[in-house]
Design a protein around this motif. Structure first.
Motif, short mmCIF file in Angstrom:
data_model
loop_
_atom_site.label_atom_id
_atom_site.label_comp_id
_atom_site.label_asym_id
_atom_site.label_seq_id
_atom_site.Cartn_x
_atom_site.Cartn_y
_atom_site.Cartn_z
N THR A 111 45.24 31.27 38.51
CA THR A 111 44.27 32.36 38.49
C THR A 111 44.46 33.23 37.25
O THR A 111 45.58 33.43 36.79
N LEU A 113 43.51 37.15 35.88
CA LEU A 113 43.20 38.46 36.44
C LEU A 113 42.80 39.40 35.30
O LEU A 113 43.33 39.29 34.19
N VAL A 134 39.88 36.66 39.05
CA VAL A 134 39.82 37.84 39.92
C VAL A 134 39.67 39.09 39.06
O VAL A 134 40.44 39.31 38.13
N ALA A 152 47.21 43.40 43.42
CA ALA A 152 46.53 42.15 43.01
C ALA A 152 47.52 41.17 42.38
O ALA A 152 47.42 39.95 42.58
N ARG A 155 49.37 39.66 45.28
CA ARG A 155 48.53 38.80 46.12
C ARG A 155 48.13 37.50 45.41
O ARG A 155 48.18 36.43 45.99
N HIS A 156 47.72 37.60 44.13
CA HIS A 156 47.15 36.42 43.46
C HIS A 156 48.14 35.69 42.57
O HIS A 156 47.86 34.57 42.13
N ARG A 157 49.27 36.35 42.24
CA ARG A 157 50.27 35.73 41.35
C ARG A 157 49.59 35.08 40.15
O ARG A 157 49.71 33.86 39.92
N PRO A 158 48.81 35.84 39.35
CA PRO A 158 48.01 35.24 38.28
C PRO A 158 48.86 34.64 37.16
O PRO A 158 49.91 35.17 36.83
#
Ligand SMILES: *Cc1c(COP(=O)(O)O)cnc(C)c1O
Length: 371
Positions: A111, A113, A134, A152, A155-158
């Motif tokens: 992901t 971010l 995201v 964020a 949660r998303h570990r970008p």
């Protein structure tokens, strides 16, 4: 082949996420006063143009360029004071570098971010490269909402966090203390995009190479060489070695290398233009804020000004300006927080005056009441 059959063929093979993308739209400017794309409005003085053409005369077009652009990279290092510890990769504009970073990181479950709103190419390129994307909404006055970003990241570990400093299209710089905290909390890369560095005081470039997760992007585009297409990525050599593998061979042509080198030799001309733009930005901000019908002007550290008009009037103001010969950027509908917003690039004093006059007409026509 029938139109339907062709369409079916395209739909069968083009990836769904690519088909779902909206293209990066650039409307034709025609004869309009062009204040939509953050270009530097100034040309070079005629004697400089002559000297540049003289230089180009000697460039061997029959030869491939230096694939490493060694001379140009050394000149960029000197001019911008890139730290010794940092490696440097050049791109055909910083857009290409953003793409290279994303290509290197892409994979299932990966992901990217970024704040929302921000530069639209982060999303377009992330999706094109096959990453998830995201956007984390900015807070009051488009400030970085630190706690929301920390959450964020958790949660998303970008794989990568993009932070444009100053941000486009909002013009503000993010609180460096929060950027620092995100840099510590991020699991992957943090790309600080300094496309507007010539118009602000702050920079992260002196930290490039000194932090394991930090990459810094710069470009010559907003500084007066948008037509040239040259961007620079600085950071730890271990990262750049990998990202650099995705650079197409000879991505910086001989004309670009020679022209950029020439421009760096005459850096003071570009710097003087940027100083002029910064001074005119202050006047433009004040003048826009004084207009009845303008609800807010957002303080800018870049070469553009974001402003908000009365609810439901942005499109009419945009069209009114265009009919009066001035092209700016309509941002209403371009994302959360940008309702009723428009963005104007700082032009020459004459262009700014023409814009303000057209704005008066467009605002009066659009209506919406006094303040
Ligand atoms: C304009 C812009 C760029 C694109 O720069 P190029 O070098 O012209 O590709 C990159 N980042 C931000 C935030 C921009 O506004």
């Amino acid at each position: 082949m029938a139109v339907e059959a062709l369409q079916a063929l395209v739909e069968r093979w083009v990836r769904p996420e690519v088909r779902a993308l909206a293209p990066y739209a650039v409307p034709p400017a025609g004869d309009l006063i062009k204040l939509d794309a953050m270009e530097n409005p100034y040309r070079w003085p005629p004697e400089l143009v002559e000297a540049w053409l003289e230089r180009l005369r000697r460039v061997p077009l029959n030869r491939y360029p230096d694939p490493e652009a060694r001379e140009l990279r050394a000149a960029l290092r000197r001019t911008w004071g890139v730290p010794e510890a940092a490696g440097l990769v050049l791109g055909n504009g910083s857009d290409e570098l953003i793409q290279m970073i994303l290509l290197a990181l892409a994979g299932p479950g990966r992901t990217a971010l970024a704040p929302e709103p921000t530069f639209s190419m982060y999303r377009i390129l992330a999706v094109a490269c096959g990453l998830g994307y995201v956007g984390v909404p900015l807070g009051e006055g488009f400030a970085l909402d630190g706690p929301a970003f920390l959450e964020a990241l958790e949660r998303h570990r970008p794989a990568v966090l993009f932070l444009a400093c100053p941000n486009n299209p909002t013009g503000n710089l993010f609180d460096p203390a929060w950027v620092e905290r995100l840099l510590e909390a991020a699991p992957g890369l943090v790309v600080v995009d300094e496309a507007y560095a010539p118009f602000c005081e702050a920079s992260w470039l002196d930290r490039a190479g000194g932090h394991p997760r930090l990459l810094v992007l710069r470009t010559l585009s907003k500084l007066g060489l948008a037509g040239l297409r040259l961007g620079l990525l600085a950071g730890p050599p271990a990262w750049l070695e990998q990202i650099g593998k995705l650079r197409l061979p000879y991505n910086i042509g001989v004309l670009n290398q020679a022209s950029a080198l020439f421009a760096l030799e005459h850096w003071e001309v570009l710097e003087a233009q940027a100083r002029r733009i910064r001074a005119d930005r202050a006047a433009l901000e004040r003048a826009v804020a004084e207009r009845p019908g303008v609800r807010a002007v957002y303080p800018s550290q870049a070469n553009f000004v974001l402003f908000r008009v009365w609810p439901g009037r942005a499109e009419a103001v945009f069209e009114g300006l265009r009919r009066r010969g001035v092209l700016i950027r309509l941002l209403h509908g371009a994302g959360p927080g940008l309702e009723d917003c428009l963005r104007v690039t700082v032009g020459t004093p004459e262009e700014n005056a023409a814009f303000l006059e057209a704005l008066d007409g467009a605002l009066a026509e659009a209506g919406g009441g006094a303040r």
